[in-house]
Enzyme design. Structure first.
Site, PDB file in Angstrom:
ATOM      1  N   ALA A   5       0.846  -1.188   0.000  1.00 23.68           N
ATOM      2  CA  ALA A   5       0.000   0.000   0.000  1.00 23.68           C
ATOM      3  C   ALA A   5       0.885   1.244   0.000  1.00 23.68           C
ATOM      4  O   ALA A   5       2.104   1.160   0.125  1.00 23.68           O
ATOM      5  CB  ALA A   5      -0.908  -0.012   1.226  1.00 23.68           C
ATOM      6  N   GLU A  23       3.051  -6.578   6.957  1.00 22.48           N
ATOM      7  CA  GLU A  23       2.466  -5.465   7.714  1.00 22.48           C
ATOM      8  C   GLU A  23       2.822  -5.479   9.200  1.00 22.48           C
ATOM      9  O   GLU A  23       2.886  -4.436   9.848  1.00 22.48           O
ATOM     10  CB  GLU A  23       0.941  -5.464   7.558  1.00 22.48           C
ATOM     11  CG  GLU A  23       0.433  -4.991   6.202  1.00 22.48           C
ATOM     12  CD  GLU A  23       0.357  -6.112   5.180  1.00 22.48           C
ATOM     13  OE1 GLU A  23      -0.243  -5.894   4.115  1.00 22.48           O
ATOM     14  OE2 GLU A  23       0.898  -7.217   5.443  1.00 22.48           O
ATOM     15  N   GLU A  26      -2.489  -9.053  -1.401  1.00 23.78           N
ATOM     16  CA  GLU A  26      -3.939  -9.075  -1.178  1.00 23.78           C
ATOM     17  C   GLU A  26      -4.697  -8.826  -2.478  1.00 23.78           C
ATOM     18  O   GLU A  26      -5.751  -9.429  -2.719  1.00 23.78           O
ATOM     19  CB  GLU A  26      -4.314  -8.048  -0.109  1.00 23.78           C
ATOM     20  CG  GLU A  26      -3.854  -8.470   1.281  1.00 23.78           C
ATOM     21  CD  GLU A  26      -4.139  -7.424   2.348  1.00 23.78           C
ATOM     22  OE1 GLU A  26      -4.774  -7.760   3.344  1.00 23.78           O
ATOM     23  OE2 GLU A  26      -3.721  -6.271   2.161  1.00 23.78           O
ATOM     24  N   GLY A  32      -0.472  -5.156   0.461  1.00 28.33           N
ATOM     25  CA  GLY A  32      -1.628  -4.935  -0.391  1.00 28.33           C
ATOM     26  C   GLY A  32      -1.458  -5.522  -1.779  1.00 28.33           C
ATOM     27  O   GLY A  32      -2.446  -5.869  -2.440  1.00 28.33           O
TER      28      GLY A  32
END
Length: 690
Positions: free
Chosen positions: A63, A125, A105, A102
């Site tokens: 992210a 994370e 994901e 991310g």
């Protein structure tokens, strides 16, 4: 569609390419056109399959961390993944480089994942004090099983493409042009026809989980978390994937993420993330770095051997110099044994061990250093010895070679003055064991050339070190502050605290061990020798050393170590010695609590950090945090001493420092002017990244 996303077509296969350098982070300016593209392609009957790929050197590597803690602009990642799962035609993520956070994901939202053979996949994370917030904790267990997902998520360590393939995370691994392979893979899937099941609807792996064994593994992880909240939350989220319906587990993941992202620990860990990158920068982007191919190391003892291994591990050829052949062979033998242990543990292959050893060239002749581009002196901590060595180096080193000293305390300006090339001299202060410890203090002397500094920072990265540039003073940043932290240790003992009580206050705070256990581990004779050289004394520690109690290596120090073990056991003899010395000084013992211990050790630590900033020894407060987290074990969940000072409250620290200054008269408690500025403004000024 935009500057950051392109949609092209290979026949009936659509290729969505994200192009957001340097790491294709999922910033808003990527998410918005990505959502539009996926929606349009979903409804386009001419498209039979969709491939999501990335331009540049990597797949989506996470992210956009700069958006954390701010209002999220829509669409967010969870909505994009949910849209992917509404697409009936096959969707394929084509992963090269790294698919992290991310990025993974996003790939988990696709029906299938294919990867380049060198790709790595992970959910890191936890290292930012967070958990995957885009469904990773709920989808990953459905592909690789709960136990494997737990280990990946709680460790944050990526796995390679082949391991991911074996685990079921990746459906195929390819060599060559990945996008071409991915398109052919997707086209074949479309030809065979569906239905194509989203990851969210795959429950086979979950049904095979032994919940009792899973909970036992979670309990073991909790013990290792040492007060960190994120690993515990990650484990809970994975467990939710086992015990709750998908949507409920997804909602629970989000609630845990929101709690963590707003907490002090994640703020601290994100601060460290940015601080490490800031520390690696030097003013002047156009500095041309010097070429480093061969490294010389003077001294094959514990420190010199570790430094030599660090460079060999980084791919450099190393000339290792000693004063005698006996000392040289002993040092090379230790290096060989260290690599053999790595082979036994499985962290190194036998072939890699042979390759590493082949990079070493031993010598007892300074002339053999003439072809070295960098020479690191790791001799005894004595100014006369070091100046003699640098005088010899001045005569044999080639022009432009960087001459570095590994001194922990000594004046590098004085060392540099013993050469005709002070612009090439700097400090490279490694931490022991040098082949393991991450921190490297790069000490900038008065005349050190900018390109020598820039080259050293680049070298640190290449050998896997976290580097911080510091100025010259006694002890530089880390050891100077360590002296301030330990200045009251003996006083606390004499006034009534025990070694185990002080150490417990530290471990309860989050340190891996307290100062007395650490002293025993390092060897009490080291500090004793340094104190004698400087004409200083420490009543308790000196007496222990006079009795031959040097710590773990002698089985006795501040603690007992029974049967050659490493477990510290409180020793009544030491406590009796402390009371005896206190009585000789007329000090009546009293109860001392953990709060007082912290005030008299960690508050002076922060105070000395403020002085270091005032003097320009450190450039940024965050540089000090990097030193203390990576070199001394300051709890990462508190972000380093200077960040923690903001959480603790500078005004409170000043009030207590003034209290102890009035009570003891010791300068270590006299508040630094910059600390007072911090209390007034809430900032360390231009020196902070937070």
């Amino acid at each position: 569609m935009s500057d950051f996303l392109d949609v092209s077509h290979d026949g009936d296969v659509a290729i969505v390419t994200i192009d957001n350098p340097p790491v294709n982070a999922l910033s808003f300016h990527v998410r918005e056109p990505l959502m539009q593209a996926l929606t349009a392609l979903r409804d386009n009957s001419d498209v039979a399959a969709i491939v999501i790929a990335c331009a540049g050197r990597t797949f989506v590597a996470g992210a956009d961390i700069t958006e954390f803690g701010k209002p999220m602009q829509q669409p967010e990642l969870r909505a994009i993944v949910a849209t992917l799962e509404t697409i009936a035609k096959p969707t394929v993520a084509a992963i090269h480089g790294t698919a992290l956070g991310g990025g993974l994901e996003l790939a988990l939202g696709c029906h299938f994942r294919v990867a380049d053979a060198q790709a790595k996949l992970g959910l890191p994370e936890v290292k930012l004090g967070l958990l995957p917030g885009g469904g990773g904790t709920v989808r990953l267990p459905r592909l690789v099983g709960a136990a494997q997902a737990l280990r990946m998520i709680v460790s944050g360590t990526p796995i390679g493409a082949e391991e991911a393939h074996a685990a079921g995370l990746v459906d195929a691994v390819f060599e060559g042009d990945l996008t071409t392979h991915a398109v052919n893979f997707a086209r074949e899937l479309a030809r065979k026809g569906g239905p194509f099941t989203p990851v969210r609807d795959r429950d086979e792996q979950l049904g095979e989980t032994d919940l009792a064994a899973f909970d036992a593994e979670v309990a073991d992880l909790a013990r290792k978390a040492r007060g960190l909240e994120a690993p515990i939350a990650c484990a809970q989220a994975v467990r939710n994937a086992l015990t709750l319906p998908f949507d409920e587990a997804l909602a629970a993941e989000r609630a845990l993420f929101v709690t963590l992202v707003g907490g002090d620990q994640s703020r601290a860990q994100r601060h460290l993330f940015f601080a490490e990158r800031e520390a690696a920068k030097l003013p002047g982007k156009d500095i041309v770095k010097r070429r480093i191919a061969r490294v010389g190391v003077i001294g094959a003892g514990t420190m010199g051997g570790g430094i030599a291994m660090a460079f060999a591990n980084g791919g450099f050829s190393v000339t290792l110099l000693e004063t005698s052949d006996e000392a040289l062979q002993r040092g090379l033998g230790t290096i060989d044994k260290n690599y053999a242990v790595s082979v036994t543990r499985g962290s190194l292959t036998e072939e890699a061990r042979r390759q590493r050893l082949a990079q070493f060239k031993g010598s007892t002749d300074y002339a053999d250093l003439a072809d070295c581009d960098l020479i690191v002196e790791a001799a005894f901590e004595d100014m006369a010895v070091k100046k003699e060595i640098f005088g010899k180096l001045d005569a044999v080193a080639k022009p432009g070679a960087i001459l570095a000293t590994n001194t922990s305390y000594l004046d590098i300006n004085e060392i540099a003055a013993s050469t005709s090339r002070p612009q090439d001299v700097l400090g490279l202060h490694f931490f022991s064991p040098a082949n393991v410890m991450k921190l490297l203090e790069i000490v900038r002397a008065e005349k050190t050339a900018p390109d020598a500094l820039a080259t050293s920072l680049d070298l640190a990265r290449r050998i896997g070190k976290v580097a911080v540039v510091v100025g010259v003073c006694h002890g530089f940043v880390g050891n100077r502050m360590l002296a301030a932290r330990g200045s009251e240790s003996e006083a606390l003992l004499l006034e009534g605290a025990t070694p185990s009580q002080i150490d417990k206050a530290f471990t309860d705070f989050g340190w891996p061990m307290g100062p007395f256990q650490m002293g025993d581990l390092a060897g009490l004779d080291i500090g004793w020798r340094n104190r004698k050289a400087r004409g200083q004394t420490a009543v308790i520690a000196d007496t222990l050393c006079e009795q031959g109690r040097f710590g773990q290596k002698t089985g006795r120090g501040f603690y007992l170590y029974e049967n050659g073990g490493r477990t510290p056991v409180p020793d009544p003899e030491v406590e009796a010695l402390i009371r005896e010395k206190a009585a000789e000084k007329g000090i009546a013992p009293r109860a001392i609590g953990a709060e007082e211990i912290i005030e008299r050790t960690l508050y002076p630590l922060v105070n000395e950090g403020a002085r270091i900033l005032e003097e320009g020894i450190a450039t940024r407060a965050s540089d000090i945090d990097i030193v203390w987290v990576n070199g001394y074990g300051f709890p990462i969940g508190k972000g380093g001493p200077m960040f923690w000072a903001g959480l603790e409250g500078a005004a409170r620290i000043i009030e207590r420092l003034e209290h102890w200054h009035q009570r003891t008269g010791k300068d270590v408690f006299k508040p630094a002017p910059l600390l007072k500025t911090m209390a007034e403004t809430g900032s360390w000024g231009a020196s902070t990244t937070a």
